[in-house]
Design a protein around this motif. Structure first.
Motif, PDB file in Angstrom:
ATOM      1  N   VAL A 107      32.071  27.981  35.625  1.00  0.00           N
ATOM      2  CA  VAL A 107      31.454  27.279  34.504  1.00  0.00           C
ATOM      3  C   VAL A 107      32.514  26.433  33.806  1.00  0.00           C
ATOM      4  CG1 VAL A 107      29.626  28.995  34.173  1.00  0.00           C
ATOM      5  CG2 VAL A 107      31.769  29.196  32.878  1.00  0.00           C
ATOM      6  N   PRO A 108      32.134  25.307  33.215  1.00  0.00           N
ATOM      7  CA  PRO A 108      33.102  24.415  32.582  1.00  0.00           C
ATOM      8  C   PRO A 108      33.997  25.091  31.537  1.00  0.00           C
ATOM      9  CG  PRO A 108      30.999  23.296  32.792  1.00  0.00           C
ATOM     10  CD  PRO A 108      30.772  24.729  33.208  1.00  0.00           C
ATOM     11  N   GLY A 109      33.477  26.037  30.806  1.00  0.00           N
ATOM     12  CA  GLY A 109      34.241  26.657  29.726  1.00  0.00           C
ATOM     13  C   GLY A 109      35.471  27.438  30.146  1.00  0.00           C
ATOM     14  N   VAL A 110      35.605  27.763  31.441  1.00  0.00           N
ATOM     15  CA  VAL A 110      36.771  28.532  31.890  1.00  0.00           C
ATOM     16  C   VAL A 110      37.627  27.773  32.902  1.00  0.00           C
ATOM     17  CG1 VAL A 110      35.640  30.742  31.429  1.00  0.00           C
ATOM     18  CG2 VAL A 110      35.560  29.767  33.744  1.00  0.00           C
ATOM     19  N   ARG A 111      37.284  26.538  33.159  1.00  0.00           N
ATOM     20  CA  ARG A 111      38.059  25.752  34.129  1.00  0.00           C
ATOM     21  C   ARG A 111      39.437  25.401  33.561  1.00  0.00           C
ATOM     22  NH1 ARG A 111      33.103  21.762  35.828  1.00  0.00           N
ATOM     23  NH2 ARG A 111      31.837  23.392  36.786  1.00  0.00           N
ATOM     24  N   GLY A 112      40.378  25.148  34.450  1.00  0.00           N
ATOM     25  CA  GLY A 112      41.706  24.736  34.042  1.00  0.00           C
ATOM     26  C   GLY A 112      42.629  25.889  33.667  1.00  0.00           C
ATOM     27  N   ARG A 113      42.240  27.103  33.961  1.00  0.00           N
ATOM     28  CA  ARG A 113      43.048  28.285  33.620  1.00  0.00           C
ATOM     29  C   ARG A 113      43.610  28.987  34.856  1.00  0.00           C
ATOM     30  NH1 ARG A 113      39.050  30.878  29.017  1.00  0.00           N
ATOM     31  NH2 ARG A 113      38.738  28.921  27.911  1.00  0.00           N
ATOM     32  N   GLY A 114      43.372  28.409  36.041  1.00  0.00           N
ATOM     33  CA  GLY A 114      43.866  29.013  37.270  1.00  0.00           C
ATOM     34  C   GLY A 114      42.965  30.078  37.853  1.00  0.00           C
ATOM     35  N   TYR A 115      41.792  30.287  37.265  1.00  0.00           N
ATOM     36  CA  TYR A 115      40.880  31.322  37.767  1.00  0.00           C
ATOM     37  C   TYR A 115      40.368  31.013  39.168  1.00  0.00           C
ATOM     38  CZ  TYR A 115      40.366  33.183  32.955  1.00  0.00           C
ATOM     39  OH  TYR A 115      40.564  33.724  31.714  1.00  0.00           O
ATOM     40  N   ALA A 116      40.040  29.749  39.427  1.00  0.00           N
ATOM     41  CA  ALA A 116      39.479  29.405  40.742  1.00  0.00           C
ATOM     42  C   ALA A 116      40.497  29.666  41.849  1.00  0.00           C
ATOM     43  CB  ALA A 116      39.007  27.957  40.773  1.00  0.00           C
ATOM     44  N   SER A 117      41.756  29.286  41.640  1.00  0.00           N
ATOM     45  CA  SER A 117      42.795  29.546  42.646  1.00  0.00           C
ATOM     46  C   SER A 117      43.022  31.046  42.816  1.00  0.00           C
ATOM     47  CB  SER A 117      44.111  28.868  42.256  1.00  0.00           C
ATOM     48  OG  SER A 117      43.954  27.476  42.250  1.00  0.00           O
ATOM     49  N   ARG A 121      42.411  32.886  46.339  1.00  0.00           N
ATOM     50  CA  ARG A 121      43.450  33.681  47.016  1.00  0.00           C
ATOM     51  C   ARG A 121      42.909  35.055  47.393  1.00  0.00           C
ATOM     52  NH1 ARG A 121      46.849  30.842  43.480  1.00  0.00           N
ATOM     53  NH2 ARG A 121      46.689  32.437  41.862  1.00  0.00           N
ATOM     54  N   ALA A 122      42.133  35.669  46.499  1.00  0.00           N
ATOM     55  CA  ALA A 122      41.543  36.976  46.796  1.00  0.00           C
ATOM     56  C   ALA A 122      40.541  36.874  47.940  1.00  0.00           C
ATOM     57  CB  ALA A 122      40.879  37.556  45.550  1.00  0.00           C
ATOM     58  N   LEU A 123      39.738  35.813  47.959  1.00  0.00           N
ATOM     59  CA  LEU A 123      38.762  35.638  49.031  1.00  0.00           C
ATOM     60  C   LEU A 123      39.463  35.396  50.368  1.00  0.00           C
ATOM     61  CD1 LEU A 123      35.605  35.598  49.152  1.00  0.00           C
ATOM     62  CD2 LEU A 123      35.822  33.126  49.375  1.00  0.00           C
ATOM     63  N   LEU A 124      40.550  34.634  50.343  1.00  0.00           N
ATOM     64  CA  LEU A 124      41.312  34.410  51.571  1.00  0.00           C
ATOM     65  C   LEU A 124      41.872  35.730  52.099  1.00  0.00           C
ATOM     66  CD1 LEU A 124      43.264  31.130  50.712  1.00  0.00           C
ATOM     67  CD2 LEU A 124      41.193  31.361  52.105  1.00  0.00           C
ATOM     68  N   GLU A 125      42.290  36.605  51.212  1.00  0.00           N
ATOM     69  CA  GLU A 125      42.802  37.909  51.641  1.00  0.00           C
ATOM     70  C   GLU A 125      41.681  38.757  52.254  1.00  0.00           C
ATOM     71  OE1 GLU A 125      45.518  41.050  52.356  1.00  0.00           O
ATOM     72  OE2 GLU A 125      45.663  38.875  52.230  1.00  0.00           O
ATOM     73  N   GLU A 151      44.867  23.945  47.460  1.00  0.00           N
ATOM     74  CA  GLU A 151      46.309  23.879  47.726  1.00  0.00           C
ATOM     75  C   GLU A 151      47.048  25.037  47.066  1.00  0.00           C
ATOM     76  OE1 GLU A 151      46.947  19.909  46.304  1.00  0.00           O
ATOM     77  OE2 GLU A 151      46.500  19.022  48.272  1.00  0.00           O
ATOM     78  N   ALA A 152      46.695  25.371  45.828  1.00  0.00           N
ATOM     79  CA  ALA A 152      47.345  26.478  45.120  1.00  0.00           C
ATOM     80  C   ALA A 152      47.067  27.816  45.785  1.00  0.00           C
ATOM     81  CB  ALA A 152      46.878  26.511  43.662  1.00  0.00           C
ATOM     82  N   ALA A 153      45.945  27.907  46.489  1.00  0.00           N
ATOM     83  CA  ALA A 153      45.595  29.152  47.190  1.00  0.00           C
ATOM     84  C   ALA A 153      46.234  29.216  48.578  1.00  0.00           C
ATOM     85  CB  ALA A 153      44.078  29.280  47.302  1.00  0.00           C
ATOM     86  N   GLY A 154      46.931  28.147  48.992  1.00  0.00           N
ATOM     87  CA  GLY A 154      47.622  28.166  50.281  1.00  0.00           C
ATOM     88  C   GLY A 154      46.945  27.405  51.394  1.00  0.00           C
TER      89      GLY A 154
END
Length: 171
Positions: A107-117, A121-125, A151-154
């Protein structure tokens, strides 16, 4: 009738700030209907259109192939509050060469905090532990924020075409 995938066999995955909660069929149906139960801690503007599409794909996959195990849709929740702020997941099981496709959105209210990356990363694991050969994803060329997430997730950019930038990571 859609087979009931409980999600209980698939554990939630915790990161430093997030919980990836594996969705059950009933939870995915509520997201598609945009109909929370009392007590469902949904952030304002959740679910987004991408969450509805992702859960619709998950439900179609369950109907066609049965419970996908770890290759399912996950709700992204903030550990501190339990608030659902987005979704992440696989578009289906690995293809014939062992590659899975991922998608995500917050959601827009939490973007830009690194949550998506962090969530990616957890999903890639999850994918790596499950033994896939690789993971791919894409984003519109005019979505540099999503490019930075992958990119931040590798993941690395491997191609651009038809208005999309394609990313991949192999294991």
């Amino acid at each position: 009738m859609i087979p009931r995938a409980s999600g209980t066999e698939v554990p939630s995955v915790a990161t430093a700030r997030l919980l990836l909660h594996p969705l059950s069929v009933a939870e995915a149906e509520r997201i598609v209907a945009r109909a929370p139960l009392a007590g469902d801690p949904w952030a304002e503007e959740y679910p987004q259109d991408g969450d509805v599409r992702g859960c619709g794909g998950f439900l179609r996959g369950v109907f066609e192939r049965g419970d996908p195990g770890v290759f399912r849709a996950y709700e992204v929740r903030l550990i501190e509050s339990g608030l659902a702020v987005g979704g992440i997941g696989f578009h289906g099981p690995p293809d014939e060469v062992g590659v899975v496709t991922v998608g995500y959105g917050l959601v827009p209210g939490v973007r830009g905090r690194g949550y998506a990356s962090e969530a990616l990363r957890a999903l890639l694991e999850i994918a790596r532990v499950a033994g896939v050969a690789g993971v791919k994803g894409d984003a519109d060329l005019d979505n540099p924020a999503s490019h930075r997430v992958m990119e931040a997730a590798g993941m690395r950019c491997v191609a651009e075409n038809d208005g999309l930038r394609h990313f991949y990571v192999g294991f």
